[in-house]
Scaffold this active site. Sequence first.
Site, PDB file in Angstrom:
ATOM      1  N   GLU A 242       0.856  -1.196   0.000  1.00 29.02           N
ATOM      2  CA  GLU A 242       0.000   0.000   0.000  1.00 29.02           C
ATOM      3  C   GLU A 242       0.879   1.228   0.000  1.00 29.02           C
ATOM      4  OE1 GLU A 242      -2.805   0.455   3.150  1.00 29.02           O
ATOM      5  OE2 GLU A 242      -3.797  -1.468   2.809  1.00 29.02           O
ATOM      6  N   GLU A 296     -13.623   5.458  -0.361  1.00 25.66           N
ATOM      7  CA  GLU A 296     -14.427   4.519   0.429  1.00 25.66           C
ATOM      8  C   GLU A 296     -15.117   5.279   1.569  1.00 25.66           C
ATOM      9  OE1 GLU A 296     -12.316   0.552   1.018  1.00 25.66           O
ATOM     10  OE2 GLU A 296     -10.668   1.828   0.316  1.00 25.66           O
ATOM     11  N   LYS A 299     -15.042   4.349   5.678  1.00 27.74           N
ATOM     12  CA  LYS A 299     -13.827   4.265   6.486  1.00 27.74           C
ATOM     13  C   LYS A 299     -13.892   5.305   7.603  1.00 27.74           C
ATOM     14  CE  LYS A 299      -9.898   3.138   4.956  1.00 27.74           C
ATOM     15  NZ  LYS A 299      -8.562   3.160   4.346  1.00 27.74           N
ATOM     16  N   GLU A 305      -9.219   9.816   5.224  1.00 30.85           N
ATOM     17  CA  GLU A 305      -9.350   8.360   5.186  1.00 30.85           C
ATOM     18  C   GLU A 305     -10.352   7.895   4.132  1.00 30.85           C
ATOM     19  OE1 GLU A 305      -7.507   6.092   6.864  1.00 30.85           O
ATOM     20  OE2 GLU A 305      -6.353   7.868   7.418  1.00 30.85           O
TER      21      GLU A 305
END
Length: 459
Positions: A242, A296, A299, A305
Site C-alpha cells: 500500500e 471509500e 472508512k 481516510e
Amino acid sequence: RGSIVGVCYGRNADDLPTPDKAVDLIQQHNIKYARIYDANIQVLKAFANTGIELMIGISNSDLLPFSQFQSNADTWLKNNILPYYPATKITYITVGAEVTEAPNNESALVVPAMHNILTSLKKLGLHKKIKVSTTHSLGVLSRSFPPSAGAFSSKHALFLKPLLEFLAENQSPFMIDIYPYYAYRDSPSNVSLDYALFQSSSEVIDPNTGLLYTNMFDAQIDALYFALMALNFRTIKVMVTETGWPSKGSPKETAATPDNAQIYNANLIRHVINDTGTPAKPGEDVDVYIFSLFNENRKPGLESERNWGLFYPDQTSVYNLDFSGRGTAGGFNGTTKTWCIASSNATQLDLQNAVDWACSTGNVDCSPIQPSQPCFQPDNLASHASYAFNAYYQQNGATDIACTFGGTGVRVDKDPSNALFPSVQTLLHRSLCLGSDAMHFLNCKLVYFALQAMITACI
C-alpha cells in the site's frame, strides 16, 4: 520482469459499483495487478479470465481458526481458491494485515496461520505459484532515520523472528505499507512536502553510509532493508502493498489535495517502473500497489481516510494518472499520446450541449475557460469544447468511449497545439490548456526572441 505497479481494490463503502464493473474499469486502464482484502466470491469471479494477477487477503478476525487447525485452512482453500483458480490468477495470499497495529494484538497467530495455509497449498501443488506472506505498517520499525539505522521494534521480536525465517525459507516478500503523506502531515517541520512528493531538489545524506536520498519513499524502504540486514536476513525482498496520497482532507490536512495526490502517484509510478531501485539497493525491483481504486465512504477517521481513491464510485477519475509512467497526457494505457478535441463537423448546438454535460455531469473543472481565466482565449465554442473534451478524456483513461460526446469529439494523435496555433501567445494557451509538449518549443522560441531583441538593441 522488472518492477510492477498495481492497485488496491478496497470495498469499505456502500456506494461502489459492482465487482464486474470495477474489474472492467481496471482492465480499461490496463492495470495488470490488484490487491483485495478478502476472498469474496463475486470479486474472485469478476477477475476470472482477465489475466490480472490478484493478491487476496485473510482478515485479522480469521487468524484464530486458521492458526488452530490445519483442517480450517484446507477447507478455506477448497471453498475459496480451488473453484476459481487458475481462471482467477491468484499469486499472493496475505495472512492478516498490519497485526502489530491492531487493537487486539494477534501477531502470535500470524505465523502458525501462514504455516497452515502453506501446508494446504503444498497439498494442492500450488505452493510455488501462490506465495504466502502478511502485511505490516512502518510502525514495525523502532527507527527509520537515517535509513542505515533502520531497526525493528524489540517489542515485536517474538513475532518477527519466526516470520522472517518463514519468508526467507519460502522466498516470500516482506510486505510493507508505506505512506510518506503521514510522515509529512504529522511532522511538517521535519519533513518537506517536496521530499514526500518525489520533488525535492536537494538531497538528504545518510551520515553512516554517505548515500543520498531525494525522496522519503526510498528512505523508508532502505530503512526496512537495513533492519532486515541487521538481523542477517539479506535475501528477503521488500514489496510495497500500500502507498498513495489522499485527494481531500479535513481543514488541518492541507496537503490532501488532488494536485498533490496526482504528483505523488505519478512520480511514484515513474520512479518504480524505471527500475532504478533505491540508494542502498540500486536496480532492485520494487513492486508497489497504490491505495486505492475507489474513495471509500465507510472508512472511519479524518476526512482523508475516505479520499484515497483514484476513482469516484461513479467510476470517473479523481485526477488524471498514467500507469505507464510516461506522463499524464497519454491516459492509463500509455501507448500513444492522444488528445480529444471538438469535431469540425459538429453543430454549435451539439457542441454546447456536450460542453454543458462535461462541465456538470462529467465532473470537469471548467473554471479555466470562464472569462478572464487563462484558457478563455480563443473565445469560441470549438476551443472551449476542446478544453472540456480533452479534460474529460484524460481524466477517464484516454479511452475511445471517453471521446464520443454524441459524435462531437474526435481523437487525434498529433499534438493540436503546434499545427493549429502557431503564434507564441496562442501556443502558450494551448500548451497550458491541452496539456501538450509545446512548452518545450515555446521555451526555445522565447529564448530566440530574447536573443534577437538583445542583438537589435546592440546594433
